[in-house]
Design a protein around this motif. Sequence first.
Motif, PDB file in Angstrom:
ATOM      1  N   ASP A  11      -4.299  10.825  -5.458  1.00 14.58           N
ATOM      2  CA  ASP A  11      -5.656  11.126  -5.914  1.00 14.58           C
ATOM      3  C   ASP A  11      -5.609  11.490  -7.401  1.00 14.58           C
ATOM      4  N   SER A  12      -6.758  11.838  -7.960  1.00 16.78           N
ATOM      5  CA  SER A  12      -6.838  12.114  -9.398  1.00 16.78           C
ATOM      6  C   SER A  12      -6.061  13.353  -9.823  1.00 16.78           C
ATOM      7  N   LYS A  13      -5.722  14.208  -8.896  1.00 16.66           N
ATOM      8  CA  LYS A  13      -4.947  15.417  -9.220  1.00 16.66           C
ATOM      9  C   LYS A  13      -3.445  15.201  -9.025  1.00 16.66           C
ATOM     10  N   GLY A  14      -3.071  13.993  -8.617  1.00 16.34           N
ATOM     11  CA  GLY A  14      -1.663  13.685  -8.432  1.00 16.34           C
ATOM     12  C   GLY A  14      -1.136  13.958  -7.036  1.00 16.34           C
ATOM     13  N   HIS A  15      -2.002  14.374  -6.117  1.00 14.78           N
ATOM     14  CA  HIS A  15      -1.561  14.604  -4.737  1.00 14.78           C
ATOM     15  C   HIS A  15      -1.235  13.263  -4.083  1.00 14.78           C
ATOM     16  N   VAL A  16      -0.063  13.165  -3.472  1.00 13.36           N
ATOM     17  CA  VAL A  16       0.345  11.937  -2.803  1.00 13.36           C
ATOM     18  C   VAL A  16      -0.368  11.854  -1.457  1.00 13.36           C
ATOM     19  N   LEU A  17      -1.144  10.798  -1.281  1.00 12.16           N
ATOM     20  CA  LEU A  17      -1.876  10.579  -0.035  1.00 12.16           C
ATOM     21  C   LEU A  17      -1.048   9.747   0.931  1.00 12.16           C
ATOM     22  N   LYS A  18      -0.227   8.846   0.382  1.00 11.20           N
ATOM     23  CA  LYS A  18       0.642   8.003   1.200  1.00 11.20           C
ATOM     24  C   LYS A  18       1.713   7.410   0.305  1.00 11.20           C
ATOM     25  N   GLU A  19       2.908   7.287   0.859  1.00  9.31           N
ATOM     26  CA  GLU A  19       3.994   6.609   0.162  1.00  9.31           C
ATOM     27  C   GLU A  19       4.770   5.820   1.198  1.00  9.31           C
ATOM     28  N   GLN A  20       5.067   4.565   0.881  1.00 15.56           N
ATOM     29  CA  GLN A  20       5.786   3.728   1.829  1.00 15.56           C
ATOM     30  C   GLN A  20       6.781   2.845   1.092  1.00 15.56           C
ATOM     31  N   SER A  21       8.002   2.780   1.634  1.00 14.42           N
ATOM     32  CA  SER A  21       9.052   1.928   1.084  1.00 14.42           C
ATOM     33  C   SER A  21       9.198   0.700   1.939  1.00 14.42           C
ATOM     34  N   PHE A  22       9.674  -0.383   1.335  1.00 13.53           N
ATOM     35  CA  PHE A  22       9.890  -1.628   2.070  1.00 13.53           C
ATOM     36  C   PHE A  22      10.826  -2.514   1.273  1.00 13.53           C
ATOM     37  N   ASN A  23      11.319  -3.546   1.937  1.00 11.68           N
ATOM     38  CA  ASN A  23      12.198  -4.543   1.302  1.00 11.68           C
ATOM     39  C   ASN A  23      11.502  -5.889   1.289  1.00 11.68           C
TER      40      ASN A  23
ATOM     41  N   PRO B 120      -0.134  -8.086   8.658  1.00 10.38           N
ATOM     42  CA  PRO B 120       0.568  -6.835   8.331  1.00 10.38           C
ATOM     43  C   PRO B 120       2.071  -6.980   8.555  1.00 10.38           C
ATOM     44  N   LYS B 121       2.856  -6.380   7.668  1.00 12.10           N
ATOM     45  CA  LYS B 121       4.314  -6.473   7.738  1.00 12.10           C
ATOM     46  C   LYS B 121       4.943  -5.179   7.240  1.00 12.10           C
ATOM     47  N   GLU B 122       6.204  -4.991   7.603  1.00 10.98           N
ATOM     48  CA  GLU B 122       6.981  -3.868   7.085  1.00 10.98           C
ATOM     49  C   GLU B 122       7.977  -4.323   6.029  1.00 10.98           C
ATOM     50  N   ASN B 123       8.379  -5.592   6.091  1.00  7.94           N
ATOM     51  CA  ASN B 123       9.296  -6.164   5.109  1.00  7.94           C
ATOM     52  C   ASN B 123       8.767  -7.522   4.684  1.00  7.94           C
ATOM     53  N   PHE B 124       9.099  -7.913   3.442  1.00  2.00           N
ATOM     54  CA  PHE B 124       8.542  -9.112   2.848  1.00  2.00           C
ATOM     55  C   PHE B 124       9.649  -9.965   2.240  1.00  2.00           C
ATOM     56  N   THR B 125       9.347 -11.243   2.050  1.00  2.00           N
ATOM     57  CA  THR B 125      10.247 -12.148   1.338  1.00  2.00           C
ATOM     58  C   THR B 125       9.430 -12.807   0.223  1.00  2.00           C
ATOM     59  N   VAL B 126      10.110 -13.504  -0.679  1.00  2.00           N
ATOM     60  CA  VAL B 126       9.395 -14.180  -1.760  1.00  2.00           C
ATOM     61  C   VAL B 126       8.489 -15.277  -1.211  1.00  2.00           C
ATOM     62  N   LYS B 127       8.766 -15.761  -0.015  1.00  2.00           N
ATOM     63  CA  LYS B 127       7.909 -16.775   0.623  1.00  2.00           C
ATOM     64  C   LYS B 127       6.526 -16.216   0.948  1.00  2.00           C
ATOM     65  N   ASP B 128       6.415 -14.895   1.050  1.00  2.00           N
ATOM     66  CA  ASP B 128       5.116 -14.275   1.327  1.00  2.00           C
ATOM     67  C   ASP B 128       4.171 -14.383   0.138  1.00  2.00           C
ATOM     68  N   GLU B 129       4.682 -14.629  -1.039  1.00  2.00           N
ATOM     69  CA  GLU B 129       3.938 -14.784  -2.286  1.00  2.00           C
ATOM     70  C   GLU B 129       3.280 -13.504  -2.788  1.00  2.00           C
ATOM     71  N   LYS B 130       2.623 -12.750  -1.900  1.00  2.00           N
ATOM     72  CA  LYS B 130       1.880 -11.562  -2.334  1.00  2.00           C
ATOM     73  C   LYS B 130       2.118 -10.411  -1.360  1.00  2.00           C
ATOM     74  N   ILE B 131       2.171  -9.204  -1.902  1.00  2.00           N
ATOM     75  CA  ILE B 131       2.264  -7.985  -1.100  1.00  2.00           C
ATOM     76  C   ILE B 131       1.028  -7.157  -1.413  1.00  2.00           C
ATOM     77  N   VAL B 132       0.295  -6.805  -0.376  1.00  2.00           N
ATOM     78  CA  VAL B 132      -0.953  -6.070  -0.531  1.00  2.00           C
ATOM     79  C   VAL B 132      -0.812  -4.694   0.106  1.00  2.00           C
ATOM     80  N   ALA B 133      -1.201  -3.661  -0.620  1.00  2.00           N
ATOM     81  CA  ALA B 133      -1.310  -2.300  -0.075  1.00  2.00           C
ATOM     82  C   ALA B 133      -2.795  -2.059   0.159  1.00  2.00           C
TER      83      ALA B 133
END
Length: 125
Positions: A113-125, A45-58
């Motif tokens: 969800d299917s009605k457009g309600h935001v369940l979670k939103e997260q920003s990162f670099n 788990p991370k809060e910030n990523f680099t291209v060396k991480d190859e993949k970002i998973v939510a």
Amino acid sequence: LFRFSLLFCSMIAAVQANSTADHSHLSMNRFILATGVENREPINPKENFTVKDEKIVAFADFSASAPEKVTFTWTHEDKHYTEWSTDVSASPKFRTHAAIQARSGKWSVKVQDSKGHVLKEQSFN
């Protein structure tokens, strides 16, 4: 008049109950950004990523009392990048994830969800 009042109050109560039920049948237990998933659990788990991480998973873990569709929407530099939708089964612990290739810049991922309600939103670099 009494019957009308009783009927009217019953109708209001039914509408309120249905309205509440529509929003309460899906909840998010966990949301984790990571570099991968193994054995249905997020790894590194991370809060910030680099291209060396190859993949970002939510990674998201839901509780659902009824089937529901959720959408992961990825934004890069404030522009829509991609989205992915999946069906969540009725379950006390339904795990799923969406992934993108790691790239530099300002990112965000939003789960709705299917009605457009935001369940979670997260920003990162």
